[in-house]
Motif scaffolding. Sequence first.
Motif, PDB file in Angstrom:
ATOM      1  N   VAL A 161       9.886  -2.601 -13.143  1.00  0.00           N
ATOM      2  CA  VAL A 161       9.469  -1.784 -11.994  1.00  0.00           C
ATOM      3  C   VAL A 161       9.944  -0.340 -12.162  1.00  0.00           C
ATOM      4  O   VAL A 161       9.201   0.612 -11.908  1.00  0.00           O
ATOM      5  CB  VAL A 161      10.039  -2.358 -10.671  1.00  0.00           C
ATOM      6  CG1 VAL A 161       9.812  -1.391  -9.508  1.00  0.00           C
ATOM      7  CG2 VAL A 161       9.407  -3.706 -10.359  1.00  0.00           C
ATOM      8  N   ILE A 162      11.186  -0.193 -12.605  1.00  0.00           N
ATOM      9  CA  ILE A 162      11.780   1.146 -12.737  1.00  0.00           C
ATOM     10  C   ILE A 162      11.002   1.986 -13.738  1.00  0.00           C
ATOM     11  O   ILE A 162      10.670   3.146 -13.483  1.00  0.00           O
ATOM     12  CB  ILE A 162      13.266   1.026 -13.133  1.00  0.00           C
ATOM     13  CG1 ILE A 162      14.055   0.411 -11.978  1.00  0.00           C
ATOM     14  CG2 ILE A 162      13.851   2.385 -13.533  1.00  0.00           C
ATOM     15  CD1 ILE A 162      15.382  -0.202 -12.383  1.00  0.00           C
ATOM     16  N   GLY A 163      10.677   1.386 -14.886  1.00  0.00           N
ATOM     17  CA  GLY A 163       9.874   2.103 -15.878  1.00  0.00           C
ATOM     18  C   GLY A 163       8.483   2.410 -15.357  1.00  0.00           C
ATOM     19  O   GLY A 163       7.917   3.463 -15.660  1.00  0.00           O
ATOM     20  N   GLY A 164       7.927   1.496 -14.562  1.00  0.00           N
ATOM     21  CA  GLY A 164       6.586   1.703 -14.029  1.00  0.00           C
ATOM     22  C   GLY A 164       6.522   2.828 -13.015  1.00  0.00           C
ATOM     23  O   GLY A 164       5.656   3.704 -13.083  1.00  0.00           O
ATOM     24  N   ILE A 165       7.460   2.829 -12.074  1.00  0.00           N
ATOM     25  CA  ILE A 165       7.469   3.863 -11.031  1.00  0.00           C
ATOM     26  C   ILE A 165       7.870   5.214 -11.616  1.00  0.00           C
ATOM     27  O   ILE A 165       7.290   6.245 -11.298  1.00  0.00           O
ATOM     28  CB  ILE A 165       8.437   3.481  -9.889  1.00  0.00           C
ATOM     29  CG1 ILE A 165       7.940   2.227  -9.164  1.00  0.00           C
ATOM     30  CG2 ILE A 165       8.577   4.629  -8.888  1.00  0.00           C
ATOM     31  CD1 ILE A 165       8.911   1.706  -8.135  1.00  0.00           C
ATOM     32  N   GLY A 166       8.871   5.201 -12.499  1.00  0.00           N
ATOM     33  CA  GLY A 166       9.360   6.459 -13.065  1.00  0.00           C
ATOM     34  C   GLY A 166       8.413   7.063 -14.077  1.00  0.00           C
ATOM     35  O   GLY A 166       8.322   8.281 -14.202  1.00  0.00           O
ATOM     36  N   GLY A 167       7.693   6.213 -14.803  1.00  0.00           N
ATOM     37  CA  GLY A 167       6.733   6.696 -15.789  1.00  0.00           C
ATOM     38  C   GLY A 167       7.373   7.564 -16.850  1.00  0.00           C
ATOM     39  O   GLY A 167       8.573   7.459 -17.154  1.00  0.00           O
ATOM     40  N   ALA A 168       6.576   8.448 -17.409  1.00  0.00           N
ATOM     41  CA  ALA A 168       7.035   9.299 -18.513  1.00  0.00           C
ATOM     42  C   ALA A 168       8.124  10.276 -18.074  1.00  0.00           C
ATOM     43  O   ALA A 168       8.843  10.822 -18.903  1.00  0.00           O
ATOM     44  CB  ALA A 168       5.856  10.062 -19.108  1.00  0.00           C
ATOM     45  N   GLY A 169       8.271  10.484 -16.764  1.00  0.00           N
ATOM     46  CA  GLY A 169       9.275  11.428 -16.273  1.00  0.00           C
ATOM     47  C   GLY A 169      10.646  10.825 -16.089  1.00  0.00           C
ATOM     48  O   GLY A 169      11.578  11.516 -15.694  1.00  0.00           O
ATOM     49  N   CYS A 170      10.776   9.531 -16.349  1.00  0.00           N
ATOM     50  CA  CYS A 170      12.059   8.848 -16.160  1.00  0.00           C
ATOM     51  C   CYS A 170      12.354   8.100 -17.450  1.00  0.00           C
ATOM     52  O   CYS A 170      11.971   6.956 -17.612  1.00  0.00           O
ATOM     53  CB  CYS A 170      11.952   7.892 -14.973  1.00  0.00           C
ATOM     54  SG  CYS A 170      13.503   7.153 -14.460  1.00  0.00           S
ATOM     55  N   ARG A 171      13.032   8.774 -18.369  1.00  0.00           N
ATOM     56  CA  ARG A 171      13.064   8.305 -19.748  1.00  0.00           C
ATOM     57  C   ARG A 171      14.428   7.803 -20.195  1.00  0.00           C
ATOM     58  O   ARG A 171      15.443   8.039 -19.563  1.00  0.00           O
ATOM     59  CB  ARG A 171      12.622   9.454 -20.676  1.00  0.00           C
ATOM     60  CG  ARG A 171      11.237   9.993 -20.385  1.00  0.00           C
ATOM     61  CD  ARG A 171      10.145   8.946 -20.539  1.00  0.00           C
ATOM     62  NE  ARG A 171      10.063   8.451 -21.897  1.00  0.00           N
ATOM     63  CZ  ARG A 171       9.333   9.021 -22.859  1.00  0.00           C
ATOM     64  NH1 ARG A 171       8.640  10.116 -22.614  1.00  0.00           N
ATOM     65  NH2 ARG A 171       9.292   8.505 -24.078  1.00  0.00           N
TER      66      ARG A 171
END
Length: 387
Positions: free
Chosen positions: A254-264
């Motif tokens: 979920v975290i990777g999905g919501i954060g997307g490329a801006g949360c690396r």
Amino acid sequence: MTHTQSTKTATPTAIYSLTIAPACVLRGQNALSQAGNAIARFGKRPLIVGGSNSLAAAQPYLQPILEGRASQGASPLQSAQTAYGKDCSETSLETLRAAVQTHKADFIIGVGGGKALDAAKLLAHQCQMAIVTIPTSAATCAAWTALSNIYSEQGAFQYDVTLARCPDLLILDYGLIQTAPQRTLVAGIGDAIAKWYEASVSSGHSEQTLIISAVQQARILRDILFQKAAAALKEPGSETWQEVTDATVLLAGVIGGIGGAGCRTVAAHAVHNGLTHLLASHGTLHGEKVAYGILVQLRLEEILQNNQLAATARQQLLKFYAEIGLPQTLDNLGLGDVSLTQLQRAAEIACHPNSDIHRLPFKVVPEQLMAAMVSTTAPVGELKIKN
């Protein structure tokens, strides 16, 4: 100024593409036994892709629903199985694409751990087919994400591929997950807890709503693991164990999905990537190397910035790792005897110009990284290095 006027002068927003979650998630103690109709929605000729061990472990769970639809008045699925090989590599994907053609497959079922699921997802992406993911362990969030990591034939990390979408169906069967060695869940805890230590550095200052949300979810994930991991490992299959499995497989995704490329990712995964280029590291799991990488990242913050918060966090993690059995040192990873040349090679790869390590708010060179890699258990205040 009126509301209408203010919208006219607002800065145009760039298109922000997100692949947040699988279209459907089925989870439960016997989720697979009830998933026949959900799977059959995608076609009639699935190619089942997995590791040899994972395919064998999943067989008793999967075969009845593939063949047993006749008892419900429905046609059985005409499935074929193929092992992905040792790694999710360009060569193995070529072989898998040939298997799709041979079987005349119309959708893909991925079964296994992170590399097997990465291979199955990327195969479905390349063949423009639906993908069902069935994790056989809680070692990673690969069953959830729209991302596949590519390795060399020798098991060295090369690059990642962003996929068009998350899986069409994820089936999390607690009974199947429980057949995996406990070590895989411990590794999954290490991989998942890294979300906070990396996202808070790379994205903690963001003012974007979704990235703020992702970073805070990462903090919640860390707290859940701190509170429940030890108890879960003592009672496999218990409600607490199921909650921790949900945390590592689902919430981490979920975290990777919501954060997307801006949360690396930052240094923890960069260190993992560097270590994969050492053959001696291949006996350890992805999450074990990442967990060690978190300690290295905190050590870098500590010795290059004199960051006392990082020093405190490292000591907290060392206690947590000792309690649940995560590696704290190179020696714990089976790398205690690596040569200085080998260690330098791993550090240089981790510090490559395109590496995630450069999302740290300060510059890191290989010599500094090596100093951090060999001092992950040092008492607070030791080994200060000047920039």
